[in-house]
Design an enzyme around this catalytic site. Sequence first.
Site, PDB file in Angstrom:
ATOM      1  N   ASP A 393      -4.866 -10.976 -11.398  1.00 27.07           N
ATOM      2  CA  ASP A 393      -3.731 -10.377 -10.710  1.00 27.07           C
ATOM      3  C   ASP A 393      -3.494  -8.959 -11.219  1.00 27.07           C
ATOM      4  O   ASP A 393      -3.691  -8.675 -12.401  1.00 27.07           O
ATOM      5  CB  ASP A 393      -2.488 -11.238 -10.989  1.00 27.07           C
ATOM      6  CG  ASP A 393      -1.388 -11.019  -9.987  1.00 27.07           C
ATOM      7  OD1 ASP A 393      -1.638 -10.388  -8.951  1.00 27.07           O
ATOM      8  OD2 ASP A 393      -0.268 -11.486 -10.246  1.00 27.07           O
ATOM      9  N   HIS A 521       0.621  -5.387  -4.542  1.00 32.69           N
ATOM     10  CA  HIS A 521       0.113  -6.611  -5.160  1.00 32.69           C
ATOM     11  C   HIS A 521      -1.359  -6.703  -4.790  1.00 32.69           C
ATOM     12  O   HIS A 521      -1.709  -6.619  -3.608  1.00 32.69           O
ATOM     13  CB  HIS A 521       0.820  -7.849  -4.615  1.00 32.69           C
ATOM     14  CG  HIS A 521       2.307  -7.812  -4.692  1.00 32.69           C
ATOM     15  ND1 HIS A 521       3.019  -8.574  -5.595  1.00 32.69           N
ATOM     16  CD2 HIS A 521       3.235  -7.117  -3.980  1.00 32.69           C
ATOM     17  CE1 HIS A 521       4.320  -8.351  -5.425  1.00 32.69           C
ATOM     18  NE2 HIS A 521       4.472  -7.478  -4.443  1.00 32.69           N
TER      19      HIS A 521
END
Length: 648
Positions: A393, A521
């Site tokens: 991530d 993101h």
Amino acid sequence: MAQISLTFPDGNVRHYNAGVTPAEVAASIAPSLAKAAISAQLNGAHWDLQWPIPSDAKISINTMKDDSAALELIRHDLAHIMARAVQEIWPDVKVTIGPVRDYGWFYDFDRAEPFTPEDLGQIEAKMKHIINARDPVKTEVWDRARAIAYYEQRGEPFKVELINRIPEGEDLRMYWHGDWQDLCRGPHLVHTGQVPADAFKLTHVAGAYWLGDATRPQLQRIYGVAFKSREDLKAHMIMLEEAAKRDHRKLGREMNLFHMQEEAPGQIFWHPNGWTIYTTLQDYMRRQQRRDGYVEVNTPQVVNRKLWEASGHWESYQENMFIVEVDEDHAREKTVNALKPMNCPCHVQIFNVGLKSYRDLPLRMAEFGSCNRYEPSGALHGIMRVRGFTQDDAHIFCREDQIESETKKFIDFLSKIYAELGFDKWRIKLSTRPEKRIGTDASWDVAEAALGNACIAAGHSYELNPGEGAFYGPKLEFVLTDAIGRDWQCGTLQVDPNLPERLDAAYIGEDGAKHRPIMLHRACLGSFERFIGILIESHAGKLPFWLAPRQVVVASIVSDADDYVAEVVTALTLAGVRAEADMRNEKINYKVREHSVGKVPVILAIGMKEVEEKTVSVRRLGETQTRTMGFAEIVAELAAEALAPDLR
């Protein structure tokens, strides 16, 4: 009667009475189009030919040539046709829900006796009879009281419960396939005969809980697949046979990679071999991120509910979160926390420490973040769908005018990684603004254009996914195609101005004032667990040499060769190769067969001839022939292969 304007793909605008249906629109254009029409796209939404159009809209008429719409309708209709067939054969069976899924559909039934393979054949025959009957499909909107009374009278408790779960004010749409009726959002085809009778197959039966609730009685789920042609179905069935051979759960056992057990549902017990793959892949990703200017962080696993309330997850995502209550200092009220289901709110907390300037942007913040999300037990699937996982991530904090350049940079980053991991075929989907959204149209225009322009600048086309963006911003989805043609959505990039606003993130701009950053993101692999499963299945367990957990087995043919076997293993290990010795008192053919099942890429066999000549007999996985190589030569060759692609 009020008039509405409908805009067609060619830019042509026609005027109709409000409430006109797409079927009537198609008929007004040409009889041939009316005959071929199966549905419509209305402002990007899939629209039944029978549904009235209430206001001005952009419209296109779908025919069987429109693969996406046609397959959705075929599979959706087959779910109803299958449920009808089951109830015609066994009238006491209760039907529940039957959605479309990848390649087909499933439908859940409440039946005392388990369905058998013979039952599936009987159901298929009845379905073909229904298709050949060409029964008309019709739809009506009912009010809640009428629908509940109808299903109570029919003894259909699952339908009553579904209705009670539908929000007040939302339409309850009823569909009839011939005389058989179901509660359904639609859309559907015009008649059952539009479904290809030779292009579907019922594949298997599995247990499933009603709405995924393990406290409820177990139902029986029948799965089916369907396509537009018999040839496509045949190709898919061949693919399924190949997929069964490649199932990561089967290969995981054979390669001794991991196991799962009921005491930890949805959690993985990694064995040494599996953990070697995991850490090798993670080390590779860490090097790539450092190369591309990411700073790596680590954030807490357990976070107080206050942060999740501020981020909005407590309201919108709580049912997927594991709640942890702590009685700190024996206080009267327990502190309520949650295991983090995602890393983004925590990354904003790091960004918020200290004053940030426009000179600090873009800030690329990465974490191999361990997350936990509740998944219904019926949805769990090996290491592909779990409750505990780790994401590759990262979040990029940037200005609005940096979205395009940062997106291009990420696409270039992702392209290199996919190629080095053996995935040369992948595509991009751009999900655009949904009807319910925040932000101005101008801000959406900027974000959507930035993502699209970045794709083109990086040398990639993209498919539009209209209306499928998040309520706060558009996104890119990166879809891999594996060795047997299956698609896997892995990478993502999501534009988010919302979370920085909610969590009060700010930087000082050139004008000396505070500004909100945009948060991107992004993930390349997605979760390590799922991606490793994809790797295993795509490569059928025959992983690239640098990723293989057991790279070389040096096997003795006779016990007198054991000392030389140990010498070869030591040399390979010092050269960075994962090598092990097999000096068991077993025949060499037995050893080769066993290690081939375990997908060891290279087996070196050593007998007295090899000892005397300081050579090895080399057998590679999948090859039937062996070759003889010198000691130093094989060590050098395998040491080079053992390096990750970015280190060569």
